[in-house]
Design a protein around this motif. Sequence first.
Motif, PDB file in Angstrom:
ATOM      1  N   ALA A 100       0.820  -1.207   0.000  1.00 39.42           N
ATOM      2  CA  ALA A 100       0.000   0.000   0.000  1.00 39.42           C
ATOM      3  C   ALA A 100       0.855   1.258   0.000  1.00 39.42           C
ATOM      4  O   ALA A 100       0.560   2.230  -0.717  1.00 39.42           O
ATOM      5  N   ASN A 101       1.926   1.257   0.773  1.00 38.39           N
ATOM      6  CA  ASN A 101       2.775   2.446   0.841  1.00 38.39           C
ATOM      7  C   ASN A 101       3.545   2.682  -0.451  1.00 38.39           C
ATOM      8  O   ASN A 101       3.771   3.832  -0.836  1.00 38.39           O
ATOM      9  N   GLU A 102       3.959   1.607  -1.141  1.00 38.65           N
ATOM     10  CA  GLU A 102       4.622   1.775  -2.431  1.00 38.65           C
ATOM     11  C   GLU A 102       3.669   2.371  -3.464  1.00 38.65           C
ATOM     12  O   GLU A 102       4.034   3.279  -4.214  1.00 38.65           O
ATOM     13  N   VAL A 103       2.444   1.856  -3.503  1.00 42.13           N
ATOM     14  CA  VAL A 103       1.442   2.374  -4.446  1.00 42.13           C
ATOM     15  C   VAL A 103       1.157   3.851  -4.153  1.00 42.13           C
ATOM     16  O   VAL A 103       1.146   4.695  -5.061  1.00 42.13           O
ATOM     17  N   CYS A 104       0.958   4.173  -2.869  1.00 42.07           N
ATOM     18  CA  CYS A 104       0.647   5.561  -2.497  1.00 42.07           C
ATOM     19  C   CYS A 104       1.832   6.491  -2.745  1.00 42.07           C
ATOM     20  O   CYS A 104       1.650   7.634  -3.178  1.00 42.07           O
ATOM     21  N   ARG A 105       3.034   6.001  -2.482  1.00 41.25           N
ATOM     22  CA  ARG A 105       4.232   6.836  -2.725  1.00 41.25           C
ATOM     23  C   ARG A 105       4.332   7.211  -4.198  1.00 41.25           C
ATOM     24  O   ARG A 105       4.589   8.374  -4.550  1.00 41.25           O
ATOM     25  N   LEU A 106       4.148   6.233  -5.076  1.00 39.71           N
ATOM     26  CA  LEU A 106       4.253   6.506  -6.506  1.00 39.71           C
ATOM     27  C   LEU A 106       3.132   7.429  -6.979  1.00 39.71           C
ATOM     28  O   LEU A 106       3.369   8.369  -7.742  1.00 39.71           O
ATOM     29  N   TYR A 107       1.917   7.166  -6.505  1.00 33.17           N
ATOM     30  CA  TYR A 107       0.812   8.012  -6.951  1.00 33.17           C
ATOM     31  C   TYR A 107       0.967   9.442  -6.429  1.00 33.17           C
ATOM     32  O   TYR A 107       0.592  10.402  -7.119  1.00 33.17           O
ATOM     33  N   GLU A 108       1.534   9.600  -5.255  1.00 35.58           N
ATOM     34  CA  GLU A 108       1.747  10.949  -4.711  1.00 35.58           C
ATOM     35  C   GLU A 108       2.653  11.769  -5.626  1.00 35.58           C
ATOM     36  O   GLU A 108       2.399  12.952  -5.877  1.00 35.58           O
ATOM     37  N   SER A 109       3.733  11.131  -6.139  1.00 39.22           N
ATOM     38  CA  SER A 109       4.636  11.868  -7.031  1.00 39.22           C
ATOM     39  C   SER A 109       3.908  12.314  -8.299  1.00 39.22           C
ATOM     40  O   SER A 109       4.159  13.407  -8.825  1.00 39.22           O
TER      41      SER A 109
END
Length: 537
Positions: free
Chosen positions: A388-397
């Motif tokens: 979840a954190n990897e997905v959210c990190r990428l989408y945040e950028s």
Amino acid sequence: MLQTAISKPLLRKAAAELQKELPFSIFKHLIEKGRNLSRFGLVYNVVVKDEHHVEGEVADQTAHRVAFDLTDIVRRHRCPCGTESLCPHVLALFFYVYGNVFDSGELFQRWKQGESKQPRQRQTRIEMPTLPPAEPAESVDQWRNCFTETYAEFEASIRSHDNWPYRSAHHLFPSLAKGGPKSVVARPLYRFHAALFLLERLFEYGKERGWHQGIFGSYGQFSWRQDINYIADELFKLLERFPSERRTPQLEQLIEQTIPYVRELLQTTEMFALLIYDLYTAAWELLFTKEEWRRQEKEQLLHLTRQERLPLAFLAAAHLAFLLEDDEEALSLYRVFPSGAAPLFVEWMERFITDDRPARFESFWAHGKQELPHYLSALPESERSKFANEVCRLYESYAKRRNKLDEYEALLKQCMPYSANRYVFFLYHQGRYRQMIDLYLLADVTAHEMDPQILKTLEKRDPSLVLPLYHRAVMRFVRAKNRESYRMAVHYLKKLRACYRSMKQMTQWEAYIEQLSARTVRMRAFHEELRKGKMLP
């Protein structure tokens, strides 16, 4: 006395043999464990039979009765631990004996520094066959026939030996890759096939001996694995350097003939699955670039998956669908093996975002965001937060560049509770402190688990925000019912009192502490700590 009973020349000779047999860079942990067993006094009851035969006990998880012959320590040693080749227990006994005659520390340093010397072959040296250059051929099948003849000679030379010869691929691959077609543009493909052929033979050799099961058991198995990694590196290098231009019609035919040989890798499912998948997908991105080929291959893989339910075939078919920009089909294939597909989903996200292809990413994301609950439920609990954190990190950028922070927040909510930490920081940086506290309370977080700096900032801005967090911390430590937890409860009571004082609400504080005291009247130790902290008169 060992100093007089052991032959010093034989001892030096045995040390030199061990240094050649066990290169330090490869067998570092084995050598260090043997030395440590000796240094920590775990070698005892050492008996010198004569000037070159030694026996002794070595204590590891169990006691081992170890013996060796200094005239040929590499082959003439015995240990009941079950290791086929030299084990740490034999080395421990050797370090013990050597240390009683010479300086074992100096030997260890020499061993570490002796990397420039070429290690000798395990057992009898096997001469690699000197082969004439292969004759130019007009088809991939003819190339493979040449490779088969070359390998047959090599196989005959190793048939009488149990172990795979050390670094054999370094000698065998150049022999296989010699010669080839006269066309310069076809030679990289010829070398690619030579490496692919050798990788297949390595897989077969290891499978026959059970080496693919992952349990390290012999020097030969280690050498075999090293050769697989070496050949795989060669294949990746060849794919990366393969020219995308200057493809003549004849070369295109040879490339097309290569497709089924690469596909066969996917059926080697018992070993090196990640390596095989990476090789297969790299070939379809760098070598097989025609859209028509990719469509046909995807259909071939789907046919294969109907016959045999192979995870690699499903995942590879999805990879081809992504290359063809058919995201809906790709994600439907990922659903068959979601736990294996989850990291690949993250890789595609990162690829589309970092390549700065917003339209391509948006097409992918339109279907992909609907799949997240499915991945989260399929993954083991321990892996969900990371995903979840990897997905959210990428989408945040992506969201920051495209001014889509509202959609980013929707994603954070969708991935709750696994995205809780990231969501908290998002609310903090937006100054939405009340919602941030509500999120902490929902997650049953107390002041004790919070970042002290954030807690301090919130307390300065509005002490009323942190009151429930301090109250929860106090009650959690009171319920723990031990002296140390009572001290922590008093620590947070002092924080609470300071907040009430700054808010000029001491009447509420006094009412609270009076009620707490009444509810815990039978907890004598807690009341002692309250009085020490001057919470009670």
